[in-house]
Design a protein around this motif. Structure first.
Motif, mmCIF file in Angstrom:
data_model
loop_
_atom_site.group_PDB
_atom_site.id
_atom_site.type_symbol
_atom_site.label_atom_id
_atom_site.label_comp_id
_atom_site.label_asym_id
_atom_site.label_seq_id
_atom_site.Cartn_x
_atom_site.Cartn_y
_atom_site.Cartn_z
ATOM 1 N N ILE A 55 13.728 13.241 34.292
ATOM 2 C CA ILE A 55 13.615 14.311 35.358
ATOM 3 C C ILE A 55 14.059 15.701 34.393
ATOM 4 O O ILE A 55 12.884 16.542 33.924
ATOM 5 N N ARG A 56 15.264 15.424 34.012
ATOM 6 C CA ARG A 56 15.414 16.617 32.873
ATOM 7 C C ARG A 56 14.854 17.106 31.905
ATOM 8 O O ARG A 56 14.679 17.835 31.088
ATOM 9 N N ARG A 57 14.175 15.198 31.074
ATOM 10 C CA ARG A 57 13.974 15.998 29.909
ATOM 11 C C ARG A 57 12.588 16.824 30.314
ATOM 12 O O ARG A 57 12.013 17.523 29.375
ATOM 13 N N GLU A 58 11.358 16.141 31.183
ATOM 14 C CA GLU A 58 10.288 17.276 31.106
ATOM 15 C C GLU A 58 10.178 19.017 31.568
ATOM 16 O O GLU A 58 10.021 19.546 31.646
ATOM 17 N N LEU A 59 11.706 19.277 32.650
ATOM 18 C CA LEU A 59 11.895 20.010 33.147
ATOM 19 C C LEU A 59 12.491 21.053 31.232
ATOM 20 O O LEU A 59 12.302 22.414 31.441
ATOM 21 N N ASP A 60 12.965 20.455 30.915
ATOM 22 C CA ASP A 60 14.093 21.163 29.755
ATOM 23 C C ASP A 60 12.782 21.546 29.118
ATOM 24 O O ASP A 60 12.529 22.667 28.745
ATOM 25 N N THR A 61 11.643 20.699 28.546
ATOM 26 C CA THR A 61 10.807 21.139 27.657
ATOM 27 C C THR A 61 9.692 22.230 28.057
ATOM 28 O O THR A 61 9.628 22.705 27.522
ATOM 29 N N ASP B 202 24.808 20.171 17.191
ATOM 30 C CA ASP B 202 24.017 20.824 15.772
ATOM 31 C C ASP B 202 22.640 20.885 16.689
ATOM 32 O O ASP B 202 21.139 21.375 16.380
ATOM 33 N N GLU B 203 21.996 20.154 17.649
ATOM 34 C CA GLU B 203 20.751 19.561 18.606
ATOM 35 C C GLU B 203 20.612 21.086 18.902
ATOM 36 O O GLU B 203 19.076 21.487 18.673
ATOM 37 N N HIS B 204 21.588 21.908 19.398
ATOM 38 C CA HIS B 204 21.401 22.911 20.507
ATOM 39 C C HIS B 204 20.881 23.832 19.163
ATOM 40 O O HIS B 204 20.060 24.836 19.481
ATOM 41 N N TRP B 205 21.161 24.309 17.908
ATOM 42 C CA TRP B 205 21.037 24.857 17.318
ATOM 43 C C TRP B 205 19.296 24.800 16.573
ATOM 44 O O TRP B 205 18.674 25.837 16.355
ATOM 45 N N GLN C 26 14.923 14.049 21.765
ATOM 46 C CA GLN C 26 16.636 12.652 20.559
ATOM 47 C C GLN C 26 17.523 13.762 21.100
ATOM 48 O O GLN C 26 18.439 12.728 21.742
ATOM 49 N N HIS C 27 17.759 14.658 22.075
ATOM 50 C CA HIS C 27 19.035 15.429 22.125
ATOM 51 C C HIS C 27 19.372 14.491 23.934
ATOM 52 O O HIS C 27 20.661 14.611 24.059
ATOM 53 N N LEU C 28 18.165 14.678 24.359
ATOM 54 C CA LEU C 28 18.926 14.360 25.791
ATOM 55 C C LEU C 28 18.674 11.891 25.582
ATOM 56 O O LEU C 28 19.627 11.973 26.355
ATOM 57 N N ALA C 29 17.855 12.070 25.264
ATOM 58 C CA ALA C 29 17.756 10.712 24.830
ATOM 59 C C ALA C 29 19.234 9.774 24.309
ATOM 60 O O ALA C 29 19.879 8.751 25.143
ATOM 61 N N HIS C 30 20.103 11.051 23.457
ATOM 62 C CA HIS C 30 21.365 11.002 23.267
ATOM 63 C C HIS C 30 22.397 11.081 23.658
ATOM 64 O O HIS C 30 23.667 10.223 23.937
#
Length: 231
Positions: A96-102, A189-192, A212-216
């Protein structure tokens, strides 16, 4: 000390300035979310208060908050029962978060002003500063600031309402996933990378980095839950 009280006690942070009620709530939330108190376990308020050497008032208030968080359930004739989070639940929450964040990040990217991009960069620079000084709690605060900034900037209030309902899970999962030095630096690093992709307006790049960030983060959470034998 019984098993529930012993587990909660391990996470009870009674630092100066922190209220007992908040400390009890956070300790209970942590143990339930990470499965250290099994799903369906009965919690006796009176017994827990005695074992933790606190009054029943902060215990009762903590249970009320956990009930609103959907982490415990009051059953007539039974009492308070935990409602834990399984690895299946964690996967669903991150899906859910992946879709909302995107959606939020791409929308924010499209409408943010130069000044807003500057402010977002300041958050990242402050995150680097805190991390460099080993101020982990402050890093976590800046992670929240980064996410909140994007959800405010996207100007989608109903989307933000949905995220707020998940926040109790998301904030705790975030805290767990970035406590380790390697994972924390990778997340920074992913936020940057997200920020730079937003600057260039590269929608596909933004989506790829977020996934990738959320998968990690999810992989780390699942490994912790598996180590703790959470179902």
């Amino acid at each position: 000390m019984d098993q529930v009280a012993q587990t909660v006690h391990q996470h009870l942070d009674l630092s100066p300035g922190k209220s007992i009620g908040k400390a009890v709530y956070q300790a209970l939330r942590q143990t339930i979310l990470m499965g250290e108190i099994p799903d369906g376990e009965r919690i006796n308020e009176k017994s827990l208060a005695k074992e933790l050497n606190v009054s029943r008032t902060p215990i009762r208030k903590a249970m009320d908050r956990l009930d609103r968080d959907n982490l415990v359930e009051r059953k007539s004739g039974v009492g308070i029962i935990t409602r834990g989070v399984s690895r299946k639940d964690a996967r669903e929450i991150f899906d859910i978060r992946r879709e909302l964040d995107t959606l939020a990040t791409i929308r924010a990217m499209q409408i943010m002003t130069h000044d807003q991009f500057f402010s977002l960069r300041e958050i990242l620079e402050e995150t680097d500063r805190c991390n460099g000084q080993g101020q982990v709690d402050q890093v976590l605060t800046m992670f929240t600031a980064f996410n909140d900034f994007i959800y405010d900037a996207c100007d989608m209030p109903r989307l933000k309402v949905i995220v707020t309902r998940l926040k109790n899970y998301l904030v705790y999962f975030r805290d767990i996933s970035v406590r380790g030095n390697d994972r924390r630096q990778l997340a920074i690093d992913e936020h940057w990378n997200i920020y730079h992709a937003m600057l260039t307006g590269d929608q596909n790049r933004v989506e790829s980095i977020i996934r990738q960030h959320l998968a990690h983060s999810l992989d780390f959470i699942l490994s912790v839950m598996e180590a703790r034998h959470v179902g």
